[in-house]
Design a protein around this motif. Structure first.
Motif, mmCIF file in Angstrom:
data_model
loop_
_atom_site.group_PDB
_atom_site.id
_atom_site.type_symbol
_atom_site.label_atom_id
_atom_site.label_comp_id
_atom_site.label_asym_id
_atom_site.label_seq_id
_atom_site.Cartn_x
_atom_site.Cartn_y
_atom_site.Cartn_z
ATOM 1 N N LYS A 163 0.823 -1.207 0.000
ATOM 2 C CA LYS A 163 0.000 0.000 0.000
ATOM 3 C C LYS A 163 0.856 1.255 0.000
ATOM 4 O O LYS A 163 1.868 1.326 0.701
ATOM 5 N N SER A 164 0.443 2.212 -0.804
ATOM 6 C CA SER A 164 1.105 3.512 -0.860
ATOM 7 C C SER A 164 0.036 4.587 -0.784
ATOM 8 O O SER A 164 -1.135 4.335 -1.062
ATOM 9 N N LEU A 165 0.455 5.782 -0.402
ATOM 10 C CA LEU A 165 -0.464 6.912 -0.407
ATOM 11 C C LEU A 165 -0.158 7.788 -1.611
ATOM 12 O O LEU A 165 0.996 7.938 -2.015
ATOM 13 N N CYS A 166 -1.197 8.325 -2.175
ATOM 14 C CA CYS A 166 -1.103 9.173 -3.354
ATOM 15 C C CYS A 166 -1.790 10.492 -3.018
ATOM 16 O O CYS A 166 -2.995 10.521 -2.787
ATOM 17 N N TYR A 167 -1.001 11.571 -2.948
ATOM 18 C CA TYR A 167 -1.540 12.893 -2.615
ATOM 19 C C TYR A 167 -1.396 13.806 -3.826
ATOM 20 O O TYR A 167 -0.303 13.973 -4.362
ATOM 21 N N MET A 168 -2.503 14.409 -4.247
ATOM 22 C CA MET A 168 -2.489 15.314 -5.386
ATOM 23 C C MET A 168 -2.894 16.721 -4.963
ATOM 24 O O MET A 168 -3.816 16.904 -4.173
ATOM 25 N N LYS A 169 -2.196 17.704 -5.523
ATOM 26 C CA LYS A 169 -2.549 19.110 -5.344
ATOM 27 C C LYS A 169 -2.671 19.675 -6.757
ATOM 28 O O LYS A 169 -1.742 19.565 -7.558
ATOM 29 N N ALA A 170 -3.817 20.262 -7.089
ATOM 30 C CA ALA A 170 -4.049 20.740 -8.452
ATOM 31 C C ALA A 170 -4.645 22.137 -8.470
ATOM 32 O O ALA A 170 -5.370 22.519 -7.544
ATOM 33 N N VAL A 171 -4.324 22.879 -9.519
ATOM 34 C CA VAL A 171 -4.905 24.205 -9.731
ATOM 35 C C VAL A 171 -5.466 24.256 -11.151
ATOM 36 O O VAL A 171 -4.897 23.678 -12.072
ATOM 37 N N ILE A 172 -6.581 24.936 -11.304
ATOM 38 C CA ILE A 172 -7.209 25.086 -12.616
ATOM 39 C C ILE A 172 -6.507 26.194 -13.389
ATOM 40 O O ILE A 172 -6.158 27.234 -12.838
ATOM 41 N N THR A 173 -6.279 25.951 -14.682
ATOM 42 C CA THR A 173 -5.667 26.951 -15.565
ATOM 43 C C THR A 173 -6.589 27.190 -16.759
ATOM 44 O O THR A 173 -7.608 26.500 -16.908
ATOM 45 N N ASP A 174 -6.210 28.126 -17.619
ATOM 46 C CA ASP A 174 -7.042 28.374 -18.794
ATOM 47 C C ASP A 174 -6.916 27.259 -19.831
ATOM 48 O O ASP A 174 -7.697 27.200 -20.786
ATOM 49 N N ARG A 175 -5.955 26.359 -19.650
ATOM 50 C CA ARG A 175 -5.779 25.234 -20.581
ATOM 51 C C ARG A 175 -6.269 23.908 -20.008
ATOM 52 O O ARG A 175 -6.320 22.908 -20.704
#
Length: 202
Positions: A163-175
């Motif tokens: 088992k591994s942890l997957c952490y995502m941080k995302a920001v919306i862009t115009d593309r």
């Protein structure tokens, strides 16, 4: 749009931290570091060694990665579409996956990886991405933080049951959206969660 989201999310939840070519066996002890200076060296000699080591470290950073400030590195893609500042722990290139517009990095012992990538998906907005992840991956923790970053925290299991942890941080862009995805072992959450919080993506 949903096909593009699905492809990106599939990658997010199937990538593994155990595939990098430079990683070491998880059962092996961490590499021991040896001091470059002995107590018998003069301060002048120590200074020369420190300068030499610093130059070597800077020259071995992956392409498009530079030192931002003490303890932090900065990556900017060739296209300029995505930029991220992150802890210097992730200073080595991982060749297991090559983002179309981004970079895939790992720490020195290969126990954690950091994927930084610009995902092209015009027309997507913050709420539609949150809704899609929440609907298709109900076991994930998905929310928007005070900085308007989309955060997704999930557990992934490889073919061997690790088992591994997957952490995502995302920001919306115009593309579309830009993401920073951190993969690490489940039993090292206390070590890597604070590092994840120090990552900024734009």
């Amino acid at each position: 749009m949903k096909k593009l989201i699905a492809a990106a999310i599939l990658l997010l939840f199937t990538a593994s931290i155990f595939g990098c070519s430079e990683e070491k066996n998880e059962d092996s002890p961490l590499s021991e570091t040896t001091s470059v200076m002995s107590s018998a060296e003069s301060s002048e000699e120590s200074s020369k060694i420190n300068i030499s080591q610093s130059s070597i470290e800077e020259s071995t950073l992956p392409e498009h990665v530079i030192e931002d400030r003490k303890g932090y590195l900065k990556f900017t893609s060739m296209s300029g579409s995505v930029s991220a500042i992150f802890p210097e722990d992730f200073s080595l290139l991982c060749s297991e996956y090559t983002p179309t517009d981004g970079i895939y990095l790992q720490n020195t012992d290969g126990t954690a990886t950091l994927q930084i990538e610009a995902i092209k998906n015009e027309g997507i907005d913050r709420q539609s991405l949150v809704d899609y992840i929440s609907a298709n991956y109900p076991d994930s923790e998905v929310y928007v933080n005070d900085s308007k970053n989309i955060i997704c925290k999930s557990t992934i299991t490889d073919a061997s049951g690790n088992k591994s942890l997957c952490y995502m941080k995302a920001v919306i862009t115009d593309r579309g959206y830009n993401e920073a995805v951190l993969y690490f072992k489940e039993n090292e959450k206390d070590k890597y969660e604070p590092l994840f919080n120090k990552i900024s993506i734009s």
